[in-house]
Design an enzyme around this catalytic site. Sequence first.
Site, mmCIF file in Angstrom:
data_model
loop_
_atom_site.group_PDB
_atom_site.id
_atom_site.type_symbol
_atom_site.label_atom_id
_atom_site.label_comp_id
_atom_site.label_asym_id
_atom_site.label_seq_id
_atom_site.Cartn_x
_atom_site.Cartn_y
_atom_site.Cartn_z
ATOM 1 N N GLU A 1 -6.437 4.317 8.291
ATOM 2 C CA GLU A 1 -6.260 5.660 8.161
ATOM 3 C C GLU A 1 -7.466 6.132 7.683
ATOM 4 O O GLU A 1 -7.728 7.534 7.660
ATOM 5 C CB GLU A 1 -5.088 5.860 7.163
ATOM 6 C CG GLU A 1 -3.684 5.625 7.796
ATOM 7 C CD GLU A 1 -2.757 5.262 7.347
ATOM 8 O OE1 GLU A 1 -2.583 5.268 5.913
ATOM 9 O OE2 GLU A 1 -1.457 4.762 7.818
ATOM 10 N N GLU B 1 -4.682 -5.434 10.943
ATOM 11 C CA GLU B 1 -3.690 -4.455 10.995
ATOM 12 C C GLU B 1 -3.810 -3.669 12.469
ATOM 13 O O GLU B 1 -4.747 -2.818 12.412
ATOM 14 C CB GLU B 1 -3.810 -3.557 9.891
ATOM 15 C CG GLU B 1 -3.732 -3.907 8.498
ATOM 16 C CD GLU B 1 -3.300 -3.028 7.763
ATOM 17 O OE1 GLU B 1 -2.013 -3.151 7.339
ATOM 18 O OE2 GLU B 1 -3.709 -1.864 7.589
ATOM 19 N N ASN C 1 0.633 -1.081 0.007
ATOM 20 C CA ASN C 1 -0.018 -0.083 0.056
ATOM 21 C C ASN C 1 0.905 1.134 0.056
ATOM 22 O O ASN C 1 1.710 1.637 1.038
ATOM 23 C CB ASN C 1 -0.760 -0.174 1.203
ATOM 24 C CG ASN C 1 -1.547 1.322 1.352
ATOM 25 O OD1 ASN C 1 -1.968 2.167 0.517
ATOM 26 N ND2 ASN C 1 -2.522 1.367 2.696
ATOM 27 N N TRP C 2 0.943 1.996 -1.170
ATOM 28 C CA TRP C 2 1.858 3.066 -1.273
ATOM 29 C C TRP C 2 1.400 4.503 -0.502
ATOM 30 O O TRP C 2 2.081 5.276 -0.581
ATOM 31 C CB TRP C 2 2.153 3.488 -2.978
ATOM 32 C CG TRP C 2 3.150 2.534 -3.218
ATOM 33 C CD1 TRP C 2 3.579 1.394 -2.901
ATOM 34 C CD2 TRP C 2 3.712 2.715 -4.785
ATOM 35 N NE1 TRP C 2 4.425 0.705 -3.710
ATOM 36 C CE2 TRP C 2 4.794 1.485 -4.712
ATOM 37 C CE3 TRP C 2 3.698 3.483 -5.817
ATOM 38 C CZ2 TRP C 2 5.544 1.383 -5.918
ATOM 39 C CZ3 TRP C 2 4.422 3.275 -6.712
ATOM 40 C CH2 TRP C 2 5.308 2.425 -6.855
ATOM 41 N N LYS C 3 0.091 4.171 -0.137
ATOM 42 C CA LYS C 3 -0.676 5.480 0.530
ATOM 43 C C LYS C 3 -0.540 6.680 -0.542
ATOM 44 O O LYS C 3 -0.504 6.652 -1.569
ATOM 45 C CB LYS C 3 -0.019 5.532 1.953
ATOM 46 C CG LYS C 3 0.000 4.156 2.951
ATOM 47 C CD LYS C 3 0.179 4.356 4.213
ATOM 48 C CE LYS C 3 0.271 3.233 4.843
ATOM 49 N NZ LYS C 3 0.240 3.421 6.220
ATOM 50 N N HIS D 1 -9.340 0.771 5.441
ATOM 51 C CA HIS D 1 -7.898 1.013 6.274
ATOM 52 C C HIS D 1 -7.988 1.981 7.246
ATOM 53 O O HIS D 1 -8.766 2.939 7.482
ATOM 54 C CB HIS D 1 -6.867 1.744 5.185
ATOM 55 C CG HIS D 1 -5.582 1.606 5.534
ATOM 56 N ND1 HIS D 1 -5.141 2.541 6.522
ATOM 57 C CD2 HIS D 1 -4.479 0.717 5.482
ATOM 58 C CE1 HIS D 1 -3.621 2.431 6.939
ATOM 59 N NE2 HIS D 1 -3.275 1.145 6.176
ATOM 60 N N SER E 1 3.963 -2.575 9.996
ATOM 61 C CA SER E 1 5.546 -2.655 10.249
ATOM 62 C C SER E 1 6.144 -4.148 10.097
ATOM 63 O O SER E 1 7.001 -4.518 10.521
ATOM 64 C CB SER E 1 5.824 -2.438 11.913
ATOM 65 O OG SER E 1 5.386 -1.003 12.124
ATOM 66 N N GLY F 1 3.290 1.763 10.656
ATOM 67 C CA GLY F 1 4.190 2.739 10.570
ATOM 68 C C GLY F 1 4.830 2.902 11.763
ATOM 69 O O GLY F 1 5.618 4.172 11.911
#
Length: 251
Positions: free
Chosen positions: A100, A168, A11-13, A98, A213, A174
């Site tokens: 986020e 997750e 996932n490159w976000k 997700h 991570s 992160g």
Amino acid sequence: MNTIRPLVAGNWKMNGLSVGLEQAKLLANDLAGSQQYKCDVMLCPPATLLAQAHWQLKGTKVALGGQDCHSAVSGAHTGDISADMLKDAGAIAVIVGHSERRTNHKETDAQVSAKATAAHNAGLVAIICIGETLDERKGGKTLGVLTEQIKGSVPAGSTASNSVIAYEPIWAIGTGLTPTTAEVAEAHAHIRAELSKVMGSEGPATRILYGGSVKGSNAVELMGVANVNGALVGGASLKAEDFMGIIKAYA
Ligand code: PEP
């Protein structure tokens, strides 16, 4: 022993301009070598890069996914992207729910479920994310939170072919922190049991990814845990070399 074919998805976000696709090409080249890895590989770049990536990666072992979709097929939703649009641009999957999105955009389980249904209707695999906060873990609420998220976010019609679950823990995303393998095993076993309740006979065959991570140095350990059928990777998916370090767990 895991008999489900694993998936390692990156996932490159909100990272990556078109020059960054060089990393996707490097990844495809590495995967084209003689070594066969026992997993599927996917990149989820920003939507702006999907179509370009699609043409560059056509015929390679790197599949493409989107990072989010709207629950509607089309309409007055400025700035949003439908599942059909992602498919049209070359995606075969889309991440929904997700943390986020859940945190920054206040997305609820019901919205995540509606997005997953939209993905299914468009012929995309929905990668449905769930996971607890640090407070919830410290408070002993992890398994209950996961149960509620599965009940609320995994829609009717979900199958092992059209859905992937990504566990997750939010506190591991992160941060460089990861749960112990015992904690991962407990969470994944619980998710497996809950999936069987909501998906019936499809539950045991559904991929459950671990995310948070993951890097080359911990991938073998994490991917070796029972009921872990791959990884959803953020930071370490941006560079082909780092991402390959994770894929190699499936050598
Ligand atoms: C993620 O955001 O899905 C993720 C797992 O990020 P990271 O690998 O950077 O922790």
